[in-house]
Structure formats: C-alpha cells, structure tokens
Scaffold this motif. Structure first.
Motif, short mmCIF file in Angstrom:
data_model
loop_
_atom_site.label_atom_id
_atom_site.label_comp_id
_atom_site.label_asym_id
_atom_site.label_seq_id
_atom_site.Cartn_x
_atom_site.Cartn_y
_atom_site.Cartn_z
N LYS A 2 -2.62 -3.41 12.26
CA LYS A 2 -3.08 -2.61 11.15
C LYS A 2 -4.51 -2.98 10.81
O LYS A 2 -4.92 -4.13 10.97
CB LYS A 2 -2.18 -2.86 9.93
N LEU A 88 -2.23 -4.18 -4.69
CA LEU A 88 -2.70 -3.54 -3.48
C LEU A 88 -4.18 -3.85 -3.27
O LEU A 88 -4.98 -3.70 -4.18
CB LEU A 88 -2.56 -2.02 -3.58
N PHE A 101 -5.63 1.00 2.61
CA PHE A 101 -4.88 0.17 1.67
C PHE A 101 -4.01 -0.84 2.41
O PHE A 101 -3.46 -0.54 3.48
CB PHE A 101 -3.98 1.05 0.82
N GLY A 102 -3.85 -2.01 1.80
CA GLY A 102 -2.80 -2.91 2.23
C GLY A 102 -1.46 -2.38 1.75
O GLY A 102 -1.40 -1.50 0.89
N ALA A 103 -0.40 -2.92 2.28
CA ALA A 103 0.94 -2.45 1.92
C ALA A 103 1.38 -2.95 0.55
O ALA A 103 2.34 -2.44 -0.01
CB ALA A 103 1.95 -2.87 2.98
N GLY A 104 0.63 -3.94 -0.01
CA GLY A 104 0.96 -4.43 -1.34
C GLY A 104 1.76 -5.71 -1.33
O GLY A 104 2.61 -5.91 -0.45
N TYR B 35 -2.36 11.24 -1.53
CA TYR B 35 -1.76 10.21 -0.69
C TYR B 35 -0.24 10.33 -0.78
O TYR B 35 0.31 10.83 -1.74
CB TYR B 35 -2.12 8.81 -1.19
N GLN B 37 3.01 7.44 -0.47
CA GLN B 37 3.25 6.00 -0.46
C GLN B 37 4.69 5.75 -0.06
O GLN B 37 5.63 6.23 -0.71
CB GLN B 37 2.97 5.39 -1.83
N GLY B 40 6.52 -0.43 2.92
CA GLY B 40 6.10 -1.04 4.17
C GLY B 40 4.93 -0.35 4.86
O GLY B 40 4.31 -0.93 5.75
N LEU B 41 4.62 0.87 4.43
CA LEU B 41 3.53 1.61 5.06
C LEU B 41 2.31 1.72 4.16
O LEU B 41 1.23 2.11 4.60
CB LEU B 41 3.99 3.01 5.45
N GLY B 42 2.47 1.43 2.89
CA GLY B 42 1.36 1.52 1.97
C GLY B 42 0.98 2.97 1.68
O GLY B 42 1.80 3.88 1.84
N LEU B 43 -0.25 3.17 1.26
CA LEU B 43 -0.74 4.50 0.96
C LEU B 43 -1.39 5.11 2.19
O LEU B 43 -2.20 4.47 2.85
CB LEU B 43 -1.77 4.45 -0.17
#
Lengths: 111, 112
Positions: A2, A88, A101-104, B35, B37, B40-43
């Motif tokens: 990623k 995030l 974006f990161g997945a958080g 977006y 959301q 596990g995949l985020g935005l």
C-alpha cells in the motif's frame, strides 16, 4: 504494498498517557500531511495539517513529518477518554488532489 | 466553521435500485469529493469535482456517477445498486490553495 501503511491497532492506553500514532508511506512525492480523528459513526474531523517536513504543535497534539524516512507521527499528550476514536493519516503530492489515507488506528483511552 | 452535510445518515436500498446521495457545503469551496470507507481498506476516492459541471474519476468510479450543477452541491449516483456497494459514503470539500479536506457525517448505505 500500500502507498500508506498504518497499524490498525487497536491501541488501548490509560488516561494521561502519551500516545504515539504512526504512518509510513512509499511515495516520495507526498508533500501535504494530515491527521484526522473519526468518532464512531461520524465523518473524519481534521486535527492537524502540515506541509513538508518538520513538527507542528496544537495544544495536546504534535504532528511530526520525516520525509527522509517517509514516516509521520501524531503524539497526544495527557490523553483523555474523549480522545478515544479512530485516527487516520492522510497525505497528498499536490493541493486538493490524490489524497491517500491510511486505514486508521483505533485508540481507546481508559479512565 | 466549515459545514458539510449529507442528505441521509442511514439508507437501505434493494439491488438494482438507483440511489442518490447528496452533499452540500456552505463555505463556497470549489473542490468536492466522494469517498467510500470500508473496514481494512480505508477511504477510497470515487469521484471529485473542481468546479461546477466538472468531474474527475477517482480510484474506484465503476458503478457510480456524479453531478455538480451548483457550486455548493455534489451528488453521487449509484446507477444500479449492488450488494458490493454496501459501505459508508463520505463527502468532503476543500478550499482552493489548501490541502486539507473537510468531511460530512457520512451515509451508511446498505444494499440488500
């Protein structure tokens, strides 16, 4: 791999602890870096916005960007239960475009 | 404060239905984004718009279209909803010359 990697946690800390949240990235073109806080069932809320490398402080929050290592961090001092949320990271190479974006990371601060 | 509102917080639709999600911002921002959301995949960016009647595809535009007839309003359209479009949909806007985006509260869409 990623473009933006972020440990999803969950992370649980006691109230008053210093929290460190991190993201790594692979695209050296990223110049704009952001941290968002997202409470459950709500939209992300902008916390910090930095351009290029360096530190930025806002109250209990400090954002750090190390472009040489492709690594960004968010530090929360004196953490509070109200800080419990998903954090995030986000970054982009240009203004208003190609934001990644990161997945958080899910954070819980226990009283 | 920037305010971005979305037409629905929760929506349940059937497979094959046409679905409209609306977003309105009150800060005269030129740039608006949609977006989705997923855990596990985020935005992931579906579409964005730099100006009225202008649109650009994001990373996952398939199965979606958008409309921007007025500066403050950006609509996302699911032409024929499918179960894999069950997700949280987030709208955002950003001012010109700035990198940050401001998000709405999100619409949690379930397609059955």
């Amino acid at each position: 791999q990623k473009e933006v990697e972020q440990d999803p946690g969950p992370l649980s800390v006691p109230e008053g602890a210093i929290v460190s949240l991190n993201c790594t990235y692979s695209n050296s073109a990223f110049q704009y870096f952001m941290w968002y806080r997202q409470y459950s069932r709500k939209g992300p809320e902008l916390l910090m916005y930095t351009y290029s490398s360096g530190n930025k402080e806002d109250g209990r929050f400090t954002a750090q960007v190390d472009k040489s290592s492709k690594y960004i961090s968010l530090f929360i001092r004196d953490s509070q239960p109200s800080d419990s949320a998903t954090y995030l990271c986000a970054m982009s190479p240009r203004l208003n475009n190609d934001m990644r974006f990161g997945a958080g990371t899910r954070l819980t601060v226990k009283p | 404060d920037v305010k971005v509102t979305q037409s629905s917080r929760y929506l349940v639709k059937r497979t094959g239905e046409k679905v409209f999600l609306e977003c309105v911002q009150d800060m005269d921002h030129e740039n608006m984004f949609w977006y989705r959301q997923d855990p596990g995949l985020g935005l992931r960016l579906i579409y964005f718009s730099y100006d009225v009647k202008m649109k650009e595809k994001g990373d996952i535009p398939e199965g979606y279209s958008v409309s921007r007839e007025k500066k403050e309003r950006f609509s996302l359209i699911l032409e024929s909803a499918s179960t894999n479009q069950t997700s949280m949909y987030l709208c955002a806007s950003s001012p010109p010359g700035r990198g940050e985006q401001y998000f709405g509260p999100g619409t949690r869409l379930t397609v059955t």
